[in-house]
Design an enzyme around this catalytic site. Sequence first.
Site, PDB file in Angstrom:
ATOM      1  N   SER A  14      80.892  37.836  39.267  1.00 19.02           N
ATOM      2  CA  SER A  14      80.665  38.440  37.953  1.00 19.02           C
ATOM      3  C   SER A  14      81.962  39.000  37.366  1.00 19.02           C
ATOM      4  O   SER A  14      82.743  39.655  38.045  1.00 19.02           O
ATOM      5  CB  SER A  14      79.635  39.566  38.070  1.00 19.02           C
ATOM      6  OG  SER A  14      79.568  40.268  36.840  1.00 19.02           O
ATOM      7  N   SER A  16      81.783  41.051  34.802  1.00 20.25           N
ATOM      8  CA  SER A  16      81.409  42.294  34.126  1.00 20.25           C
ATOM      9  C   SER A  16      82.182  43.525  34.613  1.00 20.25           C
ATOM     10  O   SER A  16      82.579  44.355  33.789  1.00 20.25           O
ATOM     11  CB  SER A  16      79.904  42.527  34.251  1.00 20.25           C
ATOM     12  OG  SER A  16      79.224  41.500  33.572  1.00 20.25           O
ATOM     13  N   LYS A  65      66.805  37.916  35.516  1.00 18.96           N
ATOM     14  CA  LYS A  65      66.659  38.234  34.089  1.00 18.96           C
ATOM     15  C   LYS A  65      65.204  38.227  33.591  1.00 18.96           C
ATOM     16  O   LYS A  65      64.885  38.925  32.633  1.00 18.96           O
ATOM     17  CB  LYS A  65      67.498  37.274  33.233  1.00 18.96           C
ATOM     18  CG  LYS A  65      68.997  37.573  33.302  1.00 18.96           C
ATOM     19  CD  LYS A  65      69.789  36.509  32.570  1.00 18.96           C
ATOM     20  CE  LYS A  65      70.679  37.117  31.522  1.00 18.96           C
ATOM     21  NZ  LYS A  65      71.430  36.111  30.750  1.00 18.96           N
ATOM     22  N   ASN A  86      68.858  41.437  29.936  1.00 21.18           N
ATOM     23  CA  ASN A  86      70.168  41.435  30.612  1.00 21.18           C
ATOM     24  C   ASN A  86      70.818  42.826  30.637  1.00 21.18           C
ATOM     25  O   ASN A  86      71.896  42.990  31.211  1.00 21.18           O
ATOM     26  CB  ASN A  86      71.124  40.412  29.985  1.00 21.18           C
ATOM     27  CG  ASN A  86      71.667  40.853  28.639  1.00 21.18           C
ATOM     28  OD1 ASN A  86      71.124  41.755  28.002  1.00 21.18           O
ATOM     29  ND2 ASN A  86      72.747  40.244  28.200  1.00 21.18           N
ATOM     30  N   GLY A 128      70.712  21.493  24.197  1.00 17.46           N
ATOM     31  CA  GLY A 128      70.175  22.159  25.386  1.00 17.46           C
ATOM     32  C   GLY A 128      68.996  23.037  25.030  1.00 17.46           C
ATOM     33  O   GLY A 128      68.832  23.445  23.865  1.00 17.46           O
ATOM     34  N   ALA A 129      68.157  23.312  26.029  1.00 17.36           N
ATOM     35  CA  ALA A 129      66.951  24.113  25.778  1.00 17.36           C
ATOM     36  C   ALA A 129      66.648  25.023  26.970  1.00 17.36           C
ATOM     37  O   ALA A 129      65.494  25.278  27.297  1.00 17.36           O
ATOM     38  CB  ALA A 129      65.771  23.192  25.486  1.00 17.36           C
ATOM     39  N   ILE A 215      79.509  27.370  24.536  1.00 16.08           N
ATOM     40  CA  ILE A 215      79.363  28.629  25.292  1.00 16.08           C
ATOM     41  C   ILE A 215      80.093  28.565  26.636  1.00 16.08           C
ATOM     42  O   ILE A 215      80.253  29.563  27.305  1.00 16.08           O
ATOM     43  CB  ILE A 215      77.889  29.058  25.482  1.00 16.08           C
ATOM     44  CG1 ILE A 215      77.157  28.137  26.457  1.00 16.08           C
ATOM     45  CG2 ILE A 215      77.154  29.128  24.160  1.00 16.08           C
ATOM     46  CD1 ILE A 215      75.869  28.782  26.992  1.00 16.08           C
TER      47      ILE A 215
END
Length: 272
Positions: A14, A16, A65, A86, A128-129, A215
């Site tokens: 991560s 973060s 999540k 999140n 994308g989905a 992304i």
Amino acid sequence: MIKAGVIGHPISHSKSPLIHGYWLKQYGIDGEYKTYDIAPEELESGVRGLVDAGLVGFNVTLPHKQNIMPLCKTVSDEARLIGAVNTITVLKNGDLHGHNTDAFGFAQNLKETVPDFKWDGATATVIGAGGAARAILYALYQNGITDIRITNRTRESAENLGAAYSAKIVDWDDRNSSLVGSDLIINTTSLGMKGQSPLDINLKGIHKNTVVYDIVYAPLMTDLLQQAEQQGARIVTGIGMLLHQARPGFEAWFGHFPDVTPELEEIILGIN
Ligand code: ATR
């Protein structure tokens, strides 16, 4: 000392802690932000442990999540519509409030990168989905985009996701044709990421004012974005979405709405 962090499984990769650590230092706040590896079967007890340890909140990443939602006393409308949480705030009595900041991160990155992008009346194609696409569709709709096309390898997932937004579903085999006339094209899959298959798509039919948004941020300049530049289109890289989605959590826990700076971007990209 104000304590926050991020839970996931695995969690060691991560970014973060670096993002929040940078801001804590930048704003001179006496706080900490640590990673907590919590296995799925220990989610409830693990989270209780964090509350008992006095954390004011935490981010939630894979695979928790969705599963964190029933543990929340309240969940924001946005998170409920996206179907994932999140960002958690721990209330004074220990109750959890769940929120989702991915749609904010996605939209804010586009707003800051292409300030003159006209959201109202724009046509967008979503590639994308999966989970990321859910937050992005919400962001598009909230910002006034109602003409939405979705193309996905598995048509059924696109249909399920697109129904709430009256999106037009385009067969994966016809994906190149769906790009014609699009003002915004977004890759919401992880295709093109280091170690993954490339995203096989041809941008030849797009117009020069089209914004192409990926992304994926490792590499930063994906094949898709390189192709977009060759077509003379404008591009939005994925790193900003990661950085902007972190801002509301930092504000909720540490009391200061932080800025995304080029220096922060460089630090996070530097450790890829
Ligand atoms: P995330 O939560 O990050 O969006 P996800 O939910 O696993 O990840 O979604 C991955 C997306 O990438 C899906 O749209 C998936 O298509 P399917 O619905 O057909 O699975 C898409 N995807 C993954 N690998 C793919 C591939 N090799 N070719 C085309 N699409 C792919």
